[in-house]
Design an enzyme around this catalytic site. Structure first.
Site, PDB file in Angstrom:
ATOM      1  N   ALA A  90      10.487   2.503  -2.253  1.00  0.00           N
ATOM      2  CA  ALA A  90       9.697   3.735  -2.453  1.00  0.00           C
ATOM      3  C   ALA A  90       9.779   4.600  -1.201  1.00  0.00           C
ATOM      4  O   ALA A  90      10.041   5.812  -1.272  1.00  0.00           O
ATOM      5  CB  ALA A  90       8.246   3.380  -2.766  1.00  0.00           C
ATOM      6  N   LYS A 111       8.264  -1.649  -2.333  1.00  0.00           N
ATOM      7  CA  LYS A 111       7.608  -0.883  -1.267  1.00  0.00           C
ATOM      8  C   LYS A 111       8.654  -0.272  -0.327  1.00  0.00           C
ATOM      9  O   LYS A 111       8.597   0.917   0.004  1.00  0.00           O
ATOM     10  CB  LYS A 111       6.646  -1.796  -0.492  1.00  0.00           C
ATOM     11  N   LEU A 112       9.640  -1.076   0.076  1.00  0.00           N
ATOM     12  CA  LEU A 112      10.682  -0.543   0.961  1.00  0.00           C
ATOM     13  C   LEU A 112      11.468   0.549   0.243  1.00  0.00           C
ATOM     14  O   LEU A 112      11.815   1.587   0.828  1.00  0.00           O
ATOM     15  CB  LEU A 112      11.647  -1.655   1.385  1.00  0.00           C
ATOM     16  N   CYS A 131       6.287   4.554   9.384  1.00  0.00           N
ATOM     17  CA  CYS A 131       6.875   3.713   8.327  1.00  0.00           C
ATOM     18  C   CYS A 131       8.247   4.112   7.809  1.00  0.00           C
ATOM     19  O   CYS A 131       9.071   3.240   7.563  1.00  0.00           O
ATOM     20  CB  CYS A 131       5.895   3.606   7.180  1.00  0.00           C
ATOM     21  N   ALA A 157      -0.673   7.696   1.856  1.00  0.00           N
ATOM     22  CA  ALA A 157      -0.064   8.490   2.926  1.00  0.00           C
ATOM     23  C   ALA A 157      -1.195   8.940   3.846  1.00  0.00           C
ATOM     24  O   ALA A 157      -2.317   9.215   3.386  1.00  0.00           O
ATOM     25  CB  ALA A 157       0.672   9.693   2.349  1.00  0.00           C
ATOM     26  N   GLU A 183       0.843  -1.201   0.000  1.00  0.00           N
ATOM     27  CA  GLU A 183       0.000   0.000   0.000  1.00  0.00           C
ATOM     28  C   GLU A 183       0.877   1.249   0.000  1.00  0.00           C
ATOM     29  O   GLU A 183       1.822   1.329   0.764  1.00  0.00           O
ATOM     30  CB  GLU A 183      -0.918  -0.034   1.232  1.00  0.00           C
ATOM     31  N   ARG A 210       2.716   8.358  15.693  1.00  0.00           N
ATOM     32  CA  ARG A 210       3.821   7.394  15.776  1.00  0.00           C
ATOM     33  C   ARG A 210       5.108   8.001  15.212  1.00  0.00           C
ATOM     34  O   ARG A 210       5.113   8.539  14.118  1.00  0.00           O
ATOM     35  CB  ARG A 210       3.457   6.102  15.032  1.00  0.00           C
ATOM     36  N   LYS A 266      11.079   2.855  10.065  1.00  0.00           N
ATOM     37  CA  LYS A 266      10.967   1.395  10.165  1.00  0.00           C
ATOM     38  C   LYS A 266      11.391   0.715   8.855  1.00  0.00           C
ATOM     39  O   LYS A 266      12.143  -0.248   8.846  1.00  0.00           O
ATOM     40  CB  LYS A 266       9.517   1.046  10.510  1.00  0.00           C
TER      41      LYS A 266
HETATM   42  P1  NAD Z   1      -1.943  -0.471  12.612  1.00  0.00           P
HETATM   43  O1  NAD Z   1      -1.120  -0.748  13.799  1.00  0.00           O
HETATM   44  O2  NAD Z   1      -2.737   0.783  12.536  1.00  0.00           O
HETATM   45  O3  NAD Z   1      -2.983  -1.675  12.397  1.00  0.00           O
HETATM   46  C1  NAD Z   1      -2.633  -3.025  12.463  1.00  0.00           C
HETATM   47  C2  NAD Z   1      -3.786  -3.798  13.099  1.00  0.00           C
HETATM   48  O4  NAD Z   1      -3.499  -5.199  12.996  1.00  0.00           O
HETATM   49  C3  NAD Z   1      -4.007  -3.515  14.579  1.00  0.00           C
HETATM   50  O5  NAD Z   1      -5.332  -3.037  14.777  1.00  0.00           O
HETATM   51  C4  NAD Z   1      -3.769  -4.858  15.264  1.00  0.00           C
HETATM   52  O6  NAD Z   1      -4.612  -5.090  16.370  1.00  0.00           O
HETATM   53  C5  NAD Z   1      -4.074  -5.830  14.144  1.00  0.00           C
HETATM   54  N1  NAD Z   1      -3.466  -7.149  14.339  1.00  0.00           N
HETATM   55  C6  NAD Z   1      -2.180  -7.436  14.662  1.00  0.00           C
HETATM   56  N2  NAD Z   1      -2.007  -8.766  14.714  1.00  0.00           N
HETATM   57  C7  NAD Z   1      -3.200  -9.326  14.425  1.00  0.00           C
HETATM   58  C8  NAD Z   1      -3.659 -10.681  14.313  1.00  0.00           C
HETATM   59  N3  NAD Z   1      -2.822 -11.716  14.497  1.00  0.00           N
HETATM   60  N4  NAD Z   1      -4.938 -10.901  13.995  1.00  0.00           N
HETATM   61  C9  NAD Z   1      -5.780  -9.860  13.804  1.00  0.00           C
HETATM   62  N5  NAD Z   1      -5.421  -8.567  13.879  1.00  0.00           N
HETATM   63  C10 NAD Z   1      -4.142  -8.310  14.185  1.00  0.00           C
HETATM   64  O7  NAD Z   1      -0.962  -0.595  11.363  1.00  0.00           O
HETATM   65  P2  NAD Z   1      -1.076   0.171   9.949  1.00  0.00           P
HETATM   66  O8  NAD Z   1      -0.578   1.554  10.078  1.00  0.00           O
HETATM   67  O9  NAD Z   1      -2.435  -0.089   9.381  1.00  0.00           O
HETATM   68  O10 NAD Z   1       0.021  -0.624   9.114  1.00  0.00           O
HETATM   69  C11 NAD Z   1      -0.205  -1.955   8.693  1.00  0.00           C
HETATM   70  C12 NAD Z   1       0.867  -2.317   7.689  1.00  0.00           C
HETATM   71  O11 NAD Z   1       0.737  -1.473   6.533  1.00  0.00           O
HETATM   72  C13 NAD Z   1       2.309  -2.135   8.171  1.00  0.00           C
HETATM   73  O12 NAD Z   1       3.105  -3.152   7.615  1.00  0.00           O
HETATM   74  C14 NAD Z   1       2.705  -0.789   7.595  1.00  0.00           C
HETATM   75  O13 NAD Z   1       4.092  -0.715   7.356  1.00  0.00           O
HETATM   76  C15 NAD Z   1       1.961  -0.786   6.274  1.00  0.00           C
HETATM   77  N6  NAD Z   1       1.632   0.556   5.756  1.00  0.00           N
HETATM   78  C16 NAD Z   1       1.162   1.524   6.594  1.00  0.00           C
HETATM   79  C17 NAD Z   1       0.806   2.765   6.080  1.00  0.00           C
HETATM   80  C18 NAD Z   1       0.288   3.865   6.957  1.00  0.00           C
HETATM   81  O14 NAD Z   1       0.118   4.964   6.454  1.00  0.00           O
HETATM   82  N7  NAD Z   1       0.030   3.657   8.223  1.00  0.00           N
HETATM   83  C19 NAD Z   1       0.883   2.987   4.706  1.00  0.00           C
HETATM   84  C20 NAD Z   1       1.346   1.968   3.879  1.00  0.00           C
HETATM   85  C21 NAD Z   1       1.703   0.748   4.421  1.00  0.00           C
HETATM   86  C1  UGA Z   2       4.520   7.608   3.717  1.00  0.00           C
HETATM   87  C2  UGA Z   2       4.546   7.554   2.183  1.00  0.00           C
HETATM   88  O1  UGA Z   2       4.360   8.882   1.661  1.00  0.00           O
HETATM   89  C3  UGA Z   2       3.446   6.647   1.657  1.00  0.00           C
HETATM   90  O2  UGA Z   2       3.542   6.519   0.239  1.00  0.00           O
HETATM   91  C4  UGA Z   2       3.594   5.266   2.308  1.00  0.00           C
HETATM   92  O3  UGA Z   2       2.549   4.414   1.881  1.00  0.00           O
HETATM   93  C5  UGA Z   2       3.558   5.413   3.814  1.00  0.00           C
HETATM   94  O4  UGA Z   2       4.629   6.300   4.235  1.00  0.00           O
HETATM   95  C6  UGA Z   2       3.784   4.128   4.533  1.00  0.00           C
HETATM   96  O5  UGA Z   2       4.353   3.193   3.988  1.00  0.00           O
HETATM   97  O6  UGA Z   2       3.382   4.118   5.689  1.00  0.00           O
HETATM   98  P1  UGA Z   2       3.080   8.893   5.539  1.00  0.00           P
HETATM   99  O7  UGA Z   2       4.189   8.494   6.441  1.00  0.00           O
HETATM  100  O8  UGA Z   2       1.686   8.596   5.945  1.00  0.00           O
HETATM  101  O9  UGA Z   2       3.292   8.202   4.102  1.00  0.00           O
HETATM  102  O10 UGA Z   2       3.150  10.463   5.254  1.00  0.00           O
HETATM  103  P2  UGA Z   2       4.129  11.376   4.371  1.00  0.00           P
HETATM  104  O11 UGA Z   2       3.315  12.392   3.700  1.00  0.00           O
HETATM  105  O12 UGA Z   2       5.026  10.573   3.525  1.00  0.00           O
HETATM  106  O13 UGA Z   2       4.977  12.118   5.487  1.00  0.00           O
HETATM  107  C7  UGA Z   2       5.945  11.427   6.259  1.00  0.00           C
HETATM  108  C8  UGA Z   2       6.716  12.410   7.099  1.00  0.00           C
HETATM  109  O14 UGA Z   2       7.579  13.205   6.285  1.00  0.00           O
HETATM  110  C9  UGA Z   2       5.846  13.406   7.857  1.00  0.00           C
HETATM  111  O15 UGA Z   2       6.380  13.620   9.144  1.00  0.00           O
HETATM  112  C10 UGA Z   2       5.931  14.662   7.020  1.00  0.00           C
HETATM  113  O16 UGA Z   2       5.688  15.821   7.743  1.00  0.00           O
HETATM  114  C11 UGA Z   2       7.368  14.580   6.543  1.00  0.00           C
HETATM  115  N1  UGA Z   2       7.621  15.344   5.307  1.00  0.00           N
HETATM  116  C12 UGA Z   2       6.975  15.004   4.164  1.00  0.00           C
HETATM  117  C13 UGA Z   2       8.553  16.358   5.325  1.00  0.00           C
HETATM  118  O17 UGA Z   2       9.163  16.663   6.363  1.00  0.00           O
HETATM  119  N2  UGA Z   2       8.803  17.048   4.167  1.00  0.00           N
HETATM  120  C14 UGA Z   2       8.174  16.732   2.990  1.00  0.00           C
HETATM  121  O18 UGA Z   2       8.462  17.387   1.962  1.00  0.00           O
HETATM  122  C15 UGA Z   2       7.237  15.692   2.996  1.00  0.00           C
END
Ligand code: NAD
Ligand code: UGA
Length: 464
Positions: free
Chosen positions: A224, A221-222, A277, A165, A162, A347, A280
């Site tokens: 990007a 994904k990593l 993310c 953002a 995914e 976070r 991480k």
């Molecule tokens: P999150 O912590 O908000 O949600 C994860 C959920 O999974 C939690 O509610 C947790 O209770 C549940 N869970 C964990 N183990 C479980 C199990 N065994 N059975 C059922 N439920 C379980 O995490 P998130 O931010 O949605 O991120 C999920 C993944 O997507 C991560 O790998 C993250 O790197 C990736 N990702 C996150 C974002 C973002 O913007 N947050 C964007 C792109 C990708």
């Molecule tokens: C980021 C990526 O943009 C998404 O494509 C990806 O899916 C996601 O991580 C993920 O894997 O979790 P996100 O962390 O939600 O999304 O938000 P961003 O808009 O990327 O901002 C990340 C951080 O960088 C924020 O603290 C933001 O303020 C900072 N940022 C962003 C800057 O300091 N300068 C910039 O020009 C842009």
């Protein structure tokens, strides 16, 4: 395979919004999001849409439209896995805090638990989709676990990372730059890819759906995230150079961003990137490179993190040195706790680290954020520092009003780029502060000239 029922394991920032859009765009498919966290599922089911567990502009509208029709939130994990032809794994994959790879590798225990649960309960063929961000080659581990069940069920594994953002998730999902699907190259692998492509095709143009092999998809994904974070660390490194030379980092960013080969996005210098993310995923990339003996590759990407840590420290240090090298007993107001605007997610927010460094200097801190709860703020602090909850609560107070938060402060620091901060009555804030009144604009969102006219001493990032 004709998909009529989808189950998504993990009702978080990704699982909730992504499945809401899939359900909205595919009214004939039933989508159920399951989670072990009952409280979270209850919030997803709450009548009052203001109580959804995550704040994301536009999410409430889509939930209202789909929930109870073809979108469901449930804690009945087993039943829903068994009922579905396609299962998304969208659980958290945090950095390991123990053992081998501590502080770097991804903790894959939640993903493995999902694979084992699917293996246990599946009685019919399933397509298992990795939605979580995972180290390259994880699909192999999932496949091994699933294939050892002896139940005769055929499992196809796909990678579908995914890219949304936070804060713009609904738009990112609605009009994604691309959807990436990695899968096997044999007949059943191709069939599985097609099943997922068809779901996305309900709203995403075919040319924006990219299919690759599994490992390219997982690794992309990593990569990007690493490239995006690298741009921020690059411009932040230049911000320090600007402060020493009289150049203005926003002007430099504009000048270089107008080169179409560089592009203008992600060049906003800041107090440092946060979020669950970027750090991480880069740490994970560094760990993978190290594990493969690629020391130069690992060091190159690790530098993105080191620079980000440096930027946060530099910002806190600037507050300290500007306030005559002592903030002990002084009130400092932090505006913004979320890691970026338009989200309640904090976070890895830079605010947590800046607050902690100032607390080490015995400052009294007041915090205002439009969306992050007081409970979350203390929980963030307690997680990273060794002070007791009582000590943190004594030194840091959370306010629900920016004007009260800043009363009698020596300095205000802007740590999140919330739009509303620009609209505040800054004259009123100034009048109620200790003089000289300093403003540290960690996001460069205020107009330096106008703010200085009011009387503030303005300190931006990359501005002298
Ligand atoms: P999150 O912590 O908000 O949600 C994860 C959920 O999974 C939690 O509610 C947790 O209770 C549940 N869970 C964990 N183990 C479980 C199990 N065994 N059975 C059922 N439920 C379980 O995490 P998130 O931010 O949605 O991120 C999920 C993944 O997507 C991560 O790998 C993250 O790197 C990736 N990702 C996150 C974002 C973002 O913007 N947050 C964007 C792109 C990708
Ligand atoms: C980021 C990526 O943009 C998404 O494509 C990806 O899916 C996601 O991580 C993920 O894997 O979790 P996100 O962390 O939600 O999304 O938000 P961003 O808009 O990327 O901002 C990340 C951080 O960088 C924020 O603290 C933001 O303020 C900072 N940022 C962003 C800057 O300091 N300068 C910039 O020009 C842009």
């Amino acid at each position: 395979m004709k998909v009529k029922n989808i189950c998504c394991i993990g009702a978080g920032y990704v699982g909730g919004p992504t499945m809401a859009i899939i359900a909205q765009k595919n009214p004939l498919i039933n989508v159920t999001v399951v989670d072990i966290n009952k409280e979270r599922i209850d919030l997803w089911n709450s009548k009052n849409l203001n109580n959804l567990p995550i704040f994301e502009p536009g999410l409430d509208k889509v939930i209202k439209e789909t929930r109870g029709k073809n979108l469901f939130f449930s804690t009945e994990i087993e039943k829903n896995i068994d009922n579905s032809e396609m299962i998304f794994i969208s659980v958290n994959t945090p950095t390991k805090t123990f053992g081998d790879g501590k502080g770097m590798a991804a903790d894959l225990r939640y993903v493995e638990l999902c694979a084992r649960k699917i293996a246990d309960v599946a009685r019919t063929d399933k397509i298992v989709v990795e939605k979580s961000t995972l180290p390259v080659k994880t699909a192999l581990a999932i496949k091994n676990i699933l294939d050892e069940t002896g139940s005769g069920v055929n499992f196809e594994i796909l990678s579908n990372p995914e890219f949304l953002a936070e804060g713009t998730a609904m738009r990112d999902l609605e009009v994604p730059d691309r959807v990436l699907i990695g899968g096997g190259s044999d007949a059943s692998g191709k069939e599985a890819i097609n099943s997922l492509v068809n779901i996305y095709k309900s709203w995403v143009p075919g040319e924006n759906i990219l299919t690759t092999n599994l490992w390219s998809s997982e690794l992309s994904k990593l990569v990007a995230n690493a490239f995006l974070a690298q741009r921020i660390s690059s411009i932040n490194s230049i911000s320090e150079l600007c402060e020493s030379t009289g150049a203005d980092v926003d002007e430099v960013a504009q000048a270089i961003g107008m080169d179409s080969r560089i592009g203008s996005k992600f060049l906003k210098s800041s107090v440092g990137f946060g979020g669950s993310c970027f750090q991480k995923d880069i740490l994970n990339l560094v760990y993978i490179a190290k594990s493969l003996g690629l020391v130069n590759v690992a060091n190159y990407w690790n530098q993105v993190i080191l620079l980000n840590n440096h930027q946060r420290e530099r910002f806190a240090k600037k507050i300290l040195t500007t306030l005559y090298n002592t903030v002990a007993g002084k009130k400092i107001t932090l505006l913004g706790w979320a890691f970026k605007k338009d989200t309640n997610d904090s976070r890895e927010s830079a605010s947590i680290y800046v607050a902690d460094m100032l607390l080490d200097e015995m400052a009294n801190i007041s915090v205002f954020d439009p969306k992050v709860s007081e409970k979350q703020i203390y929980s963030d602090l307690n997680y990273i520092n060794s002070r007791s909850d009582a000590e943190n609560k004594d030194l840091l107070k959370v306010y629900r009003c920016p004007y009260e938060a800043s009363e009698n402060s020596h300095a205000v620091a802007i740590l999140t780029e919330w739009d509303e901060f620009k609209e505040y009555d800054w004259k009123r804030i100034y009048d109620n502060m200790n003089k000289p009144a300093f403003i540290f604009d960690g996001r460069n969102i205020l107009d330096k000239i106008n703010i200085e006219k009011i009387g503030f001493v303005y300190k931006g990032i990359g501005k002298s």
